[in-house]
Structure formats: structure tokens, C-alpha cells
Design a protein around this motif. Structure first.
Motif, PDB file in Angstrom:
ATOM      1  N   SER A 157     -38.056  13.371 -16.793  1.00 15.07           N
ATOM      2  CA  SER A 157     -37.855  14.074 -16.307  1.00 15.07           C
ATOM      3  C   SER A 157     -36.268  15.115 -15.634  1.00 15.07           C
ATOM      4  O   SER A 157     -34.793  13.306 -16.217  1.00 15.07           O
ATOM      5  N   GLU A 158     -35.371  15.430 -15.133  1.00 12.84           N
ATOM      6  CA  GLU A 158     -34.268  15.775 -15.029  1.00 12.84           C
ATOM      7  C   GLU A 158     -34.044  14.763 -13.310  1.00 12.84           C
ATOM      8  O   GLU A 158     -34.937  14.947 -12.589  1.00 12.84           O
ATOM      9  N   PRO A 159     -32.565  14.713 -13.705  1.00 12.00           N
ATOM     10  CA  PRO A 159     -32.147  13.330 -12.757  1.00 12.00           C
ATOM     11  C   PRO A 159     -31.451  14.099 -11.058  1.00 12.00           C
ATOM     12  O   PRO A 159     -31.447  15.314 -11.255  1.00 12.00           O
ATOM     13  N   LEU A 160     -31.525  13.282 -10.370  1.00  5.68           N
ATOM     14  CA  LEU A 160     -31.607  13.866  -9.115  1.00  5.68           C
ATOM     15  C   LEU A 160     -29.670  13.933  -8.602  1.00  5.68           C
ATOM     16  O   LEU A 160     -29.266  14.108  -8.008  1.00  5.68           O
ATOM     17  N   GLY A 161     -29.562  13.324  -9.472  1.00  3.59           N
ATOM     18  CA  GLY A 161     -28.450  12.304  -8.899  1.00  3.59           C
ATOM     19  C   GLY A 161     -28.025  11.846  -7.454  1.00  3.59           C
ATOM     20  O   GLY A 161     -26.891  11.736  -6.821  1.00  3.59           O
ATOM     21  N   ALA A 162     -28.658  11.016  -7.262  1.00  2.82           N
ATOM     22  CA  ALA A 162     -28.942  10.325  -6.011  1.00  2.82           C
ATOM     23  C   ALA A 162     -27.983   8.931  -5.929  1.00  2.82           C
ATOM     24  O   ALA A 162     -28.143   8.244  -7.446  1.00  2.82           O
ATOM     25  N   VAL A 163     -27.171   9.082  -5.447  1.00  3.62           N
ATOM     26  CA  VAL A 163     -26.509   7.522  -5.059  1.00  3.62           C
ATOM     27  C   VAL A 163     -26.874   6.316  -5.111  1.00  3.62           C
ATOM     28  O   VAL A 163     -28.000   5.861  -4.576  1.00  3.62           O
ATOM     29  N   PRO A 164     -26.665   5.773  -6.105  1.00  2.00           N
ATOM     30  CA  PRO A 164     -27.156   4.191  -6.000  1.00  2.00           C
ATOM     31  C   PRO A 164     -26.553   3.563  -5.445  1.00  2.00           C
ATOM     32  O   PRO A 164     -25.312   3.416  -4.411  1.00  2.00           O
ATOM     33  N   PRO A 165     -27.133   2.543  -5.177  1.00  4.16           N
ATOM     34  CA  PRO A 165     -27.215   1.260  -4.331  1.00  4.16           C
ATOM     35  C   PRO A 165     -24.957   1.080  -4.967  1.00  4.16           C
ATOM     36  O   PRO A 165     -24.933   0.658  -6.159  1.00  4.16           O
ATOM     37  N   THR A 166     -24.564  -0.212  -4.035  1.00  2.00           N
ATOM     38  CA  THR A 166     -23.639  -0.196  -4.453  1.00  2.00           C
ATOM     39  C   THR A 166     -23.314  -1.535  -3.842  1.00  2.00           C
ATOM     40  O   THR A 166     -23.580  -2.532  -3.025  1.00  2.00           O
ATOM     41  N   ILE A 167     -22.334  -2.751  -4.850  1.00  2.00           N
ATOM     42  CA  ILE A 167     -21.772  -3.986  -4.128  1.00  2.00           C
ATOM     43  C   ILE A 167     -20.138  -3.980  -4.144  1.00  2.00           C
ATOM     44  O   ILE A 167     -19.451  -3.445  -5.239  1.00  2.00           O
ATOM     45  N   GLU A 168     -19.638  -4.033  -3.129  1.00  2.00           N
ATOM     46  CA  GLU A 168     -17.971  -3.827  -2.930  1.00  2.00           C
ATOM     47  C   GLU A 168     -17.616  -5.170  -2.603  1.00  2.00           C
ATOM     48  O   GLU A 168     -18.268  -6.109  -1.903  1.00  2.00           O
ATOM     49  N   VAL A 169     -16.946  -5.413  -4.173  1.00  2.00           N
ATOM     50  CA  VAL A 169     -16.523  -6.994  -3.797  1.00  2.00           C
ATOM     51  C   VAL A 169     -15.406  -6.827  -2.519  1.00  2.00           C
ATOM     52  O   VAL A 169     -14.383  -6.379  -3.062  1.00  2.00           O
ATOM     53  N   LEU A 170     -15.265  -8.012  -1.758  1.00  2.00           N
ATOM     54  CA  LEU A 170     -14.515  -8.685  -0.606  1.00  2.00           C
ATOM     55  C   LEU A 170     -13.304  -8.457  -0.658  1.00  2.00           C
ATOM     56  O   LEU A 170     -12.307  -9.267  -0.623  1.00  2.00           O
ATOM     57  N   ASP A 171     -14.366  -9.965  -1.551  1.00  2.00           N
ATOM     58  CA  ASP A 171     -12.889 -11.127  -1.920  1.00  2.00           C
ATOM     59  C   ASP A 171     -12.944 -12.313  -2.815  1.00  2.00           C
ATOM     60  O   ASP A 171     -14.368 -11.929  -2.821  1.00  2.00           O
ATOM     61  N   GLN A 172     -12.494 -12.564  -4.198  1.00  2.00           N
ATOM     62  CA  GLN A 172     -12.651 -13.856  -4.718  1.00  2.00           C
ATOM     63  C   GLN A 172     -12.073 -14.878  -4.853  1.00  2.00           C
ATOM     64  O   GLN A 172     -10.488 -13.950  -5.027  1.00  2.00           O
ATOM     65  N   GLN A 173     -12.668 -15.809  -4.881  1.00  2.00           N
ATOM     66  CA  GLN A 173     -11.683 -17.232  -4.863  1.00  2.00           C
ATOM     67  C   GLN A 173     -11.877 -18.201  -6.196  1.00  2.00           C
ATOM     68  O   GLN A 173     -13.060 -18.210  -6.210  1.00  2.00           O
ATOM     69  N   ASP A 174     -10.959 -18.740  -6.899  1.00  2.00           N
ATOM     70  CA  ASP A 174     -11.207 -19.527  -8.173  1.00  2.00           C
ATOM     71  C   ASP A 174     -11.847 -21.135  -6.886  1.00  2.00           C
ATOM     72  O   ASP A 174     -10.798 -20.836  -6.581  1.00  2.00           O
ATOM     73  N   GLU A 175     -12.595 -21.599  -8.029  1.00  2.00           N
ATOM     74  CA  GLU A 175     -12.946 -22.640  -7.308  1.00  2.00           C
ATOM     75  C   GLU A 175     -13.025 -23.583  -8.594  1.00  2.00           C
ATOM     76  O   GLU A 175     -12.603 -23.272 -10.054  1.00  2.00           O
ATOM     77  N   THR A 176     -13.445 -25.201  -8.267  1.00  2.00           N
ATOM     78  CA  THR A 176     -13.071 -25.757  -9.546  1.00  2.00           C
ATOM     79  C   THR A 176     -13.829 -25.907 -11.226  1.00  2.00           C
ATOM     80  O   THR A 176     -13.788 -26.097 -12.172  1.00  2.00           O
TER      81      THR A 176
END
Length: 394
Positions: free
Chosen positions: A295-314
Motif C-alpha cells: 500500500s501507499e505509505p501515509l507518512g505517519a510520524v513514528p514514535p521516537t526515543i530521545e536520549v536525555l543522558d548517557q553515563q559510562d559504568e563498570t
């Protein structure tokens, strides 16, 4: 909680009623056996026929639960519940007595009540009420020795069974359609046995013609129903269409579940549907059940994951992110492709037990966390991940 003790009491009352009549030499054990046997033959014989009819209608007959001419099928289940018990009593009732059939029926109800109390307690009242009333009155009748008491006792037992079972039999069709037909037949058959108890001794095998005609009519309706249109304008076919768009590839598909009857001709003529049935989503469980067409796509906006913070750990890193839906979806899901790497996962502060699978569904190597609500402000995600390689989420 009183279901099982009262069911056992009803059984003991029926046994006591038999013992009292036995002590007065008015009822032999073989008569009671015949009475219980006629009840079992009548009720379970009708139910077995109804189960076979239900299988035929929904299997080879390919009828939906509520076909357009459903009243014919429902009538057939009712006729089975009336004709088979009548035929059983007409053929074998003269070999026993009304008292033995009544006590045998009370024993049958009490036994069913015990079994249902253990397996499906909520339905025990259907058999417990007539078993108790029938058991008490079957015990009182020989003690009182009043001429008018036996017909009154029979009538009260019939009224009790009717008040519980007939109301259920009348409404079950609306709830489940053909699949619940055997339950309708079972209830109708048990009431029919009670209604015919007083006439058991006066029946003759020569009168079997009428119930046999009714039985033949019921079976004819079962055989004829699949030949009628399954749907009509007043009773249309339910059909769900699913539009699935893949934001990564930009492709889209229309999906539908054909079921046993296949997709409507007008729908298959309108597009080139895939011949092989597949699952609705890549992470769906079970065998393929959906036909799909591009079918033809509707161009619906997909869900998003916005990274707010990343921290390195052991052992890896801690990621805080915001999961949101720009198009304001009201439900969602988070699919984790490598759950073994997740040390901990919190959604809006709630801990998700991926290892135990209590709050997440396992599909092959995936874990699916279903979000039955999706707030407009999004869902805060906090997780600890082992290793430094990228983590794939859907």
C-alpha cells in the motif's frame, strides 16, 4: 465456598431418599440404576450430538459463530435437547418407575454439581439448586405419604431447574453463538428429563415416532444451515483491516485475517494479496494468519526515543531517554532485541522484570513490553546496559 459441601449434601439426600424407599421395598437398586442410566443417556446423548453438530457447523460447514440464519441453528440445538431425552424416556421409561427416575435425576444433578464445584465453581449453582430441592423433596415425599405431595415436589424441582438453567440456555447464544450450542442442549435436555419424570411409567416404545421426527428435523437443520448464506446486510461479516507502516523502510502494507472462509471476493479482486499468510508484525507470536498487500505509505510520524543522558559504568552504561509519540498514539510497545544485555529497566519509575517475564512477553529471543496507555508527555525510560556495542530497540 459452600458449593462443594452443599453438593455433597445433595448427593447424600438423594442416597437417603433411595435408602428410605428401599427399606420399604418400593424401589429396587436396579430400578435406581435404570433411572440414573436414563438421565445420563438422555442428557449426555443429546450433548454428544450437539458437540458433533457444533464441530460440523464451524469446521466443514465453515459457519461463523453467528451466521445470518442463526435462528435455525439455535432451534436445532433446542430440538436436540428436547427430542433425545424424550426418545430415551419413551423407549426405556416403562422399565423403571417415576420415583427411580426422579431420584436418579437428583443423583445426576448432585454428581454434576460436585464435578463443576471442583472445575468451574461459578457455574455450580446450575446443578446445585435442582439437586438440593430434588433431594430434599425426594426424601420428604415417602415420609409424608400425602397424595398431592409427589406432583408438587416434581413441579418445584422443575421450577428450580428452569429458573437456573433455562435462563442461561436462553441467553448463551447471544454470548457465544454456535460454539456454546452444546451447553444450550445440555440445559434443555436436563429440564426435559425432569418434565417427563411423572410420565416415565406410562410411556410406550410405540410412541417414539414423534421424538424421532423432531430429532430428524434437528439434524436436517444442522445439515442444511451451511448451505445458506453465512452473512447478510442485517448480519454482515466482521472483518478488520490493519494498516502497517514501517518508518525505517518507508514501506506500508494493508493486512487482513481471512479466517476459514477466506477474504471476500470484492476485496481479493481489488488488490494483489499475498498467497502466503504471515504474522502481523515481525515480533508477533504464533503461525501466520494475515494476508497482506502493498500500500501507499501515509507518512505517519513514528514514535521516537530521545536520549536525555548517557553515563559510562563498570559493566556498560546507563541510558536515560524519553519515549514519545508525536502523532499522539494512545498505546504502544517497546521491543528489546537483546534482553540479556539489560541489567535493569524502569519506565516512569516502574521496574520491568525482563528476566522473569512477569511484565514483559517473550517472543523467541525478544522481550516485548506492552504500553497499554501512552501519555502525551511521553514515558521516561531508565536502563542499564551491559557492553559498549549499540543496543537495538523497536
Amino acid at each position: 465456598g459452600w458449593n462443594l459441601p452443599l453438593s455433597i449434601l445433595a448427593l447424600l439426600l438423594a442416597v437417603a431418599a433411595f435408602g428410605l424407599r428401599r427399606s420399604r421395598s418400593s424401589l429396587e437398586p436396579r430400578e435406581l440404576g435404570r433411572g440414573l442410566g436414563i438421565f445420563a443417556l438422555a442428557v449426555f446423548g443429546a450433548t454428544v450430538l450437539a458437540v458433533a453438530s457444533s464441530w460440523f457447523l464451524t469446521g466443514p460447514g465453515r459457519l461463523p459463530a453467528w451466521p445470518a440464519a442463526g435462528w435455525l441453528v439455535e432451534l436445532a440445538f433446542w430440538l436436540l435437547g428436547i427430542s433425545v431425552p424424550t426418545l430415551a424416556i419413551v423407549r426405556f421409561g416403562h422399565r423403571t418407575s417415576a420415583a427411580s427416575l426422579w431420584i436418579g435425576t437428583s443423583l445426576g444433578f448432585a454428581t454434576l454439581s460436585i464435578a463443576v464445584s471442583l472445575l468451574l465453581p461459578g457455574a455450580a449453582y446450575l446443578f446445585l439448586a435442582p439437586a438440593l430441592v430434588g433431594g430434599v423433596l425426594a426424601l420428604l415425599t415417602p415420609l409424608a405419604r400425602v397424595e398431592w405431595l409427589p406432583p408438587v415436589a416434581w413441579s418445584l424441582t422443575i421450577i428450580t431447574a428452569t429458573a437456573t438453567q433455562l435462563t442461561i440456555a436462553w441467553s448463551l447464544w447471544e454470548a457465544m453463538g454456535i460454539t456454546v450450542g452444546p451447553a444450550i442442549t445440555f440445559c434443555v435436555a436436563s429440564i426435559t428429563v425432569l418434565v417427563l419424570v411423572p410420565a416415565a411409567e406410562r410411556t410406550a416404545a410405540a410412541r417414539a415416532r414423534v421424538p424421532m421426527i423432531v430429532l430428524a428435523l434437528a439434524l436436517a437443520l444442522i445439515a442444511f444451515s451451511p448451505l445458506l448464506p453465512a452473512y447478510s446486510e442485517e448480519s454482515p461479516r466482521p472483518l478488520n483491516l490493519y494498516f502497517v507502516e514501517n518508518a525505517d523502510t518507508g514501506s506500508a502494507q494493508l493486512a487482513a485475517r481471512p479466517g476459514r472462509r477466506g477474504l471476500p471476493v470484492a476485496l481479493t479482486d481489488a488488490a494483489d494479496w499475498s498467497e502466503e499468510l504471515t504474522t502481523l508484525f515481525p515480533w508477533s507470536r504464533g503461525p501466520g494468519r494475515y494476508g497482506k498487500v502493498q500500500s501507499e505509505p501515509l507518512g505517519a510520524v513514528p514514535p521516537t526515543i530521545e536520549v536525555l543522558d548517557q553515563q559510562d559504568e563498570t559493566t556498560g552504561r546507563r541510558i536515560r531517554a524519553l519515549l514519545s509519540s508525536p502523532r499522539s498514539a494512545d498505546q504502544g510497545a517497546l521491543i528489546i532485541h537483546d534482553p540479556a544485555r539489560i541489567e535493569s529497566l524502569h519506565l516512569d519509575g516502574w521496574e520491568i522484570e525482563l528476566a522473569q517475564g512477569e511484565t514483559a512477553t517473550q517472543v523467541d529471543a525478544l522481550r516485548i513490553v506492552r504500553l497499554m496507555t501512552f501519555p502525551s508527555e511521553g514515558i521516561r525510560l531508565d536502563m542499564r546496559v551491559r557492553g559498549e556495542q549499540p543496543l537495538e530497540l523497536t
